[in-house]
Motif scaffolding. Structure first.
Motif, PDB file in Angstrom:
ATOM      1  N   ARG A 116       5.215  35.691  66.848  1.00 25.60           N
ATOM      2  CA  ARG A 116       6.432  35.379  67.602  1.00 25.60           C
ATOM      3  C   ARG A 116       7.051  36.644  68.160  1.00 25.60           C
ATOM      4  N   CYS A 117       7.842  36.425  69.190  1.00 23.45           N
ATOM      5  CA  CYS A 117       8.755  37.422  69.732  1.00 23.45           C
ATOM      6  C   CYS A 117      10.137  37.009  69.237  1.00 23.45           C
ATOM      7  N   ALA A 118      10.965  37.951  68.870  1.00 23.96           N
ATOM      8  CA  ALA A 118      12.289  37.608  68.354  1.00 23.96           C
ATOM      9  C   ALA A 118      13.312  38.630  68.826  1.00 23.96           C
ATOM     10  N   LEU A 119      14.577  38.205  68.808  1.00 29.10           N
ATOM     11  CA  LEU A 119      15.688  39.073  69.180  1.00 29.10           C
ATOM     12  C   LEU A 119      16.983  38.435  68.722  1.00 29.10           C
ATOM     13  N   SER A 120      18.034  39.220  68.665  1.00 25.56           N
ATOM     14  CA  SER A 120      19.371  38.662  68.467  1.00 25.56           C
ATOM     15  C   SER A 120      20.234  39.143  69.615  1.00 25.56           C
ATOM     16  N   ARG A 135      13.814  32.286  79.913  1.00 26.24           N
ATOM     17  CA  ARG A 135      12.505  32.903  79.774  1.00 26.24           C
ATOM     18  C   ARG A 135      11.759  32.406  78.532  1.00 26.24           C
ATOM     19  N   GLY A 136      12.153  31.226  78.045  1.00 25.18           N
ATOM     20  CA  GLY A 136      11.395  30.564  76.998  1.00 25.18           C
ATOM     21  C   GLY A 136      11.838  30.814  75.567  1.00 25.18           C
ATOM     22  N   PHE A 137      12.878  31.586  75.362  1.00 21.04           N
ATOM     23  CA  PHE A 137      13.373  31.813  74.004  1.00 21.04           C
ATOM     24  C   PHE A 137      14.261  30.642  73.593  1.00 21.04           C
ATOM     25  N   VAL A 138      14.209  30.303  72.312  1.00 19.70           N
ATOM     26  CA  VAL A 138      15.040  29.243  71.749  1.00 19.70           C
ATOM     27  C   VAL A 138      15.730  29.780  70.498  1.00 19.70           C
ATOM     28  N   GLU A 139      16.830  29.134  70.157  1.00 23.90           N
ATOM     29  CA  GLU A 139      17.552  29.546  68.956  1.00 23.90           C
ATOM     30  C   GLU A 139      16.738  29.214  67.714  1.00 23.90           C
ATOM     31  N   MET A 169      16.993  34.420  68.378  1.00 23.60           N
ATOM     32  CA  MET A 169      16.142  33.677  69.307  1.00 23.60           C
ATOM     33  C   MET A 169      14.686  34.078  69.124  1.00 23.60           C
ATOM     34  N   VAL A 170      13.790  33.122  69.346  1.00 21.92           N
ATOM     35  CA  VAL A 170      12.351  33.373  69.214  1.00 21.92           C
ATOM     36  C   VAL A 170      11.598  32.645  70.327  1.00 21.92           C
ATOM     37  N   ARG A 171      10.371  33.083  70.516  1.00 25.72           N
ATOM     38  CA  ARG A 171       9.419  32.377  71.372  1.00 25.72           C
ATOM     39  C   ARG A 171       8.031  32.828  70.999  1.00 25.72           C
ATOM     40  N   ARG A 172       7.065  32.031  71.354  1.00 30.02           N
ATOM     41  CA  ARG A 172       5.679  32.433  71.161  1.00 30.02           C
ATOM     42  C   ARG A 172       5.307  33.419  72.277  1.00 30.02           C
TER      43      ARG A 172
END
Length: 173
Positions: A116-120, A135-139, A169-172
């Protein structure tokens, strides 16, 4: 606008430090006074900024003259490439530079096999969570996040701000 993305080079940190401070001025446009106050903070000393640029890849956006105009700093975590910061100089915002940096970060996560890609980021700031949602990120609710991501989320919470104003937030990749 033509932008070239490359990895950080030795002479970049002082320039990226200035880009970060200039980009933070955009927070002055936010209606929440606690968040808007970020724009008034003096820049941290360069030596305090340097840890943001360590622990993972740093992608640098350069203009046609090869001058850095933005950056995305990531942190390698177990099964995750975590985006610590994405900043674009105000003179170059709204021209696709942030999206190009984000694309480079996601490509690296995919290449390295991250799960995963992640950020806050700030939940309701237009150039934060909504930008990443497009851009595809979800909570990812904190109670569903691995401990490592919860710890990172809490470490990045700006002092004095309501934690509910932030989102993980994360996304594949």
């Amino acid at each position: 606008m033509s932008v070239r993305i490359r990895e950080m080079q030795d002479g970049d940190p002082p320039i990226l430090h200035r880009v970060e401070h200039a980009a933070a001025r955009l927070f002055a446009t936010v209606s929440d006074p606690a968040i808007a106050a970020i724009a008034e903070h003096p820049p941290v000393p360069l030596e305090d900024f340097m840890p943001v640029l360590s622990g993972g890849p740093v992608f640098v956006a350069c203009d046609a003259g090869s001058r850095p105009i933005g950056f995305a700093a990531a942190l390698d975590m177990v099964d995750c490439l975590y985006l610590r910061e994405l900043s674009v100089h105000p003179d170059h915002q709204g021209k696709g530079v942030g999206s190009a940096l984000l694309d480079a970060y996601i490509r690296r996560a995919r290449r390295d096999g991250a799960a995963r890609c992640a950020l806050s980021t700030f939940r309701a700031v237009a150039f934060n969570a909504p930008f990443y949602c497009r851009r595809g990120f979800v909570e990812l609710p904190l109670d569903h996040a691995p401990q490592q991501l919860r710890d990172r989320f809490h470490d990045e919470a700006p002092p004095g701000l309501d934690p509910a104003s932030r989102i993980l937030m994360v996304r594949r990749p």
